[in-house]
Write a protein that holds these residues in place. Sequence first.
Motif, PDB file in Angstrom:
ATOM      1  N   ASN A 239       0.864  -1.173   0.000  1.00 11.17           N
ATOM      2  CA  ASN A 239       0.000   0.000   0.000  1.00 11.17           C
ATOM      3  C   ASN A 239       0.908   1.234   0.000  1.00 11.17           C
ATOM      4  O   ASN A 239       1.725   1.408   0.899  1.00 11.17           O
ATOM      5  N   GLU A 457      -4.908  -3.583   3.588  1.00 10.97           N
ATOM      6  CA  GLU A 457      -5.547  -2.850   4.687  1.00 10.97           C
ATOM      7  C   GLU A 457      -4.814  -3.190   5.965  1.00 10.97           C
ATOM      8  O   GLU A 457      -4.726  -4.368   6.329  1.00 10.97           O
ATOM      9  N   HIS A 460      -5.966   1.179   8.021  1.00 13.86           N
ATOM     10  CA  HIS A 460      -6.155   2.474   7.360  1.00 13.86           C
ATOM     11  C   HIS A 460      -7.622   2.879   7.376  1.00 13.86           C
ATOM     12  O   HIS A 460      -7.985   3.915   7.901  1.00 13.86           O
ATOM     13  N   GLY A 461      -8.447   2.007   6.792  1.00 15.01           N
ATOM     14  CA  GLY A 461      -9.859   2.347   6.636  1.00 15.01           C
ATOM     15  C   GLY A 461     -10.776   1.521   7.521  1.00 15.01           C
ATOM     16  O   GLY A 461     -11.965   1.792   7.599  1.00 15.01           O
ATOM     17  N   SER A 462     -10.221   0.501   8.155  1.00  9.44           N
ATOM     18  CA  SER A 462     -11.041  -0.302   9.059  1.00  9.44           C
ATOM     19  C   SER A 462     -10.120  -0.974  10.074  1.00  9.44           C
ATOM     20  O   SER A 462      -8.906  -0.967   9.910  1.00  9.44           O
ATOM     21  N   SER A 468      -7.933  -6.651   1.081  1.00  9.92           N
ATOM     22  CA  SER A 468      -9.135  -5.925   1.429  1.00  9.92           C
ATOM     23  C   SER A 468      -9.934  -5.464   0.216  1.00  9.92           C
ATOM     24  O   SER A 468      -9.792  -4.347  -0.243  1.00  9.92           O
ATOM     25  N   GLN A 470     -12.913  -4.715   0.291  1.00 10.55           N
ATOM     26  CA  GLN A 470     -13.988  -3.823   0.730  1.00 10.55           C
ATOM     27  C   GLN A 470     -13.524  -2.425   1.097  1.00 10.55           C
ATOM     28  O   GLN A 470     -14.350  -1.566   1.384  1.00 10.55           O
ATOM     29  N   THR A 471     -12.211  -2.160   1.170  1.00  8.92           N
ATOM     30  CA  THR A 471     -11.776  -0.798   1.477  1.00  8.92           C
ATOM     31  C   THR A 471     -10.802  -0.320   0.403  1.00  8.92           C
ATOM     32  O   THR A 471     -10.138  -1.132  -0.255  1.00  8.92           O
ATOM     33  N   ALA A 472     -10.721   0.981   0.236  1.00  5.88           N
ATOM     34  CA  ALA A 472      -9.850   1.576  -0.792  1.00  5.88           C
ATOM     35  C   ALA A 472      -8.399   1.145  -0.601  1.00  5.88           C
ATOM     36  O   ALA A 472      -7.653   0.992  -1.581  1.00  5.88           O
ATOM     37  N   SER A 473      -7.998   0.914   0.661  1.00  9.71           N
ATOM     38  CA  SER A 473      -6.620   0.500   0.925  1.00  9.71           C
ATOM     39  C   SER A 473      -6.229  -0.753   0.161  1.00  9.71           C
ATOM     40  O   SER A 473      -5.066  -0.972  -0.155  1.00  9.71           O
ATOM     41  N   VAL A 539     -15.377  -1.095  -4.525  1.00  6.04           N
ATOM     42  CA  VAL A 539     -15.539  -0.223  -3.371  1.00  6.04           C
ATOM     43  C   VAL A 539     -15.680   1.212  -3.871  1.00  6.04           C
ATOM     44  O   VAL A 539     -15.121   1.586  -4.905  1.00  6.04           O
TER      45      VAL A 539
END
Length: 546
Positions: A239, A457, A460-462, A468, A470-473, A539
Amino acid sequence: MSRHVHAARPDPAVPGRTFLVFGAAVATLLLPVVLGHDARRIAQLMALALPLLAWLLWPVRSPTLHRLRLALVWLWAMGFAMDGVVRAYLLETYRAAPDSALVQSAAANTNGRETAEYLAMHWRAMLVWSGVLLATGLVLGRLARHGARAAAPWPRWAVAAVSLLLLIGAIGYASKPWRRLHPLLFWAHWNQSVQALRADWADLQAERDAALARARSAAPTVTLETPATMVLVITDSINRDNMSLYGYDRATTPMLAARKAQLKDQLLVLRNAWSVDASTLPSLRNMLKFGAPEAEKPQHVLALARAAGYKVWWMSNHDDVAIEQQHARLADVVEFVNRVPGRAGASLDGELLDCVQEALEDPAQRKLIVVHLMGAHPHYSLRFPEGANPFDDTFDGVDEALEKSGRSAWVRHFREEYDAALLYHDFVVSKTLQLTRSIGRKDQYRAWMYLSDHGQEVGHGSDNAGHSPQTASGYRIPTLVWRNTASASWGAAAEARPFRADWAGWTIADLLHLRWAGEHAERNVLGVDYRWQAPALPVQVESFVD
Ligand SMILES: [Zn+2]
């Protein structure tokens, strides 16, 4: 009186001797198991093996039952012994596990003649291991013959110890991942995988042949007079938000930052790079097949490069049959340095640097060298040398920010390990750039590109760590490009261009100076005609430009 006689009858030596026999059988079996497995697995396998061995403690009067027990206990124990010996042989000979791509593809790919040739070559080592197995078999046969025959009172500690053993065994059989290690189940499953692989095999070979034929019919040419070398570094689970090169607070990429300071606009740091997939297989397919792997006749960038006269290398720290079959085997030279899959078989990405150097020293005129790294693929603690985590004993701004946003202690701990993995990764990646810039003829064209298959992830986002979708990360990746041509100077405007990894094929083709029917100049991030189109990610992303 009769009670007295009854109590006096059993020989007090009997339970002691059966326990001795049982202990010796366990110790004998332990040898092959230890040779073939790592510490955690040894305990699990012994727990699976013990319940039937414990049958030796149970008094058996009938001679028939006694013989049956002898046979069953012996076969059972030899299953574990053989499993250990085969694994030990593979580990010693190939540093590989039976379920590695190396061993499975070899097994799936073999025929009678090859097997005979193999035995002719390796019979000495096999003889040694067969000797271990034979000795184990003899000793176990001896011991099993002395299983308990007459009932005798057990001391209380023995009752407790045997109950505990049986309880642990029961837990082992109740747990699926544990139970799967049982030699019977493991090898039955192994055999199934090999058969399935064999069934797939012909197709993929045909698929690769078709890709090469398609590439040839597109008649790609190289618009370059000088020799050319391109190194393409594909990493895993990085990331960009965790790279100090991209503005992260922890100094995770000091070497790449130093290269950037030195090379300035010659090293393009794409600030807004995205993957459109959150896992490796689809990402690599998209990346190498021009974002259209499902097209009727997809082009593969490695096949195009080869058709244009490039000698192609694929070197990898992954052990993955699918990647090997779909991409790696399109190359002229294929090197997999990590043959033990899973957590136990960690080899660090730095192991590949010698291969990179060797390929760069190869005298071929046109070279494409693909380097596939583990990057920061979970488990993070296995992606950097032991003890090389400078982030785990201080409470810094990153810790504070994570704590403030309510991230749990384990996520903060994973973040520290993830950042340590990035720090080691920084060394490997910058080294590949340095080697690309320094080895080989001075007058040649050189290019280097680095990108990750997907993001990660880590709080970062969760409040999670891992792949991940489900998250932008899960999609935020780094992408760097360098080449040594005078025209290659990229300013801040080029760096701000959003980039998507499924279009990477167009950029790789540009870096290789490939020309062929079916180019899409508007998807090459280095080109003047580049036109960004936002991908549809699973996402919601507020903006593709930070
Ligand atoms: Zn991956």
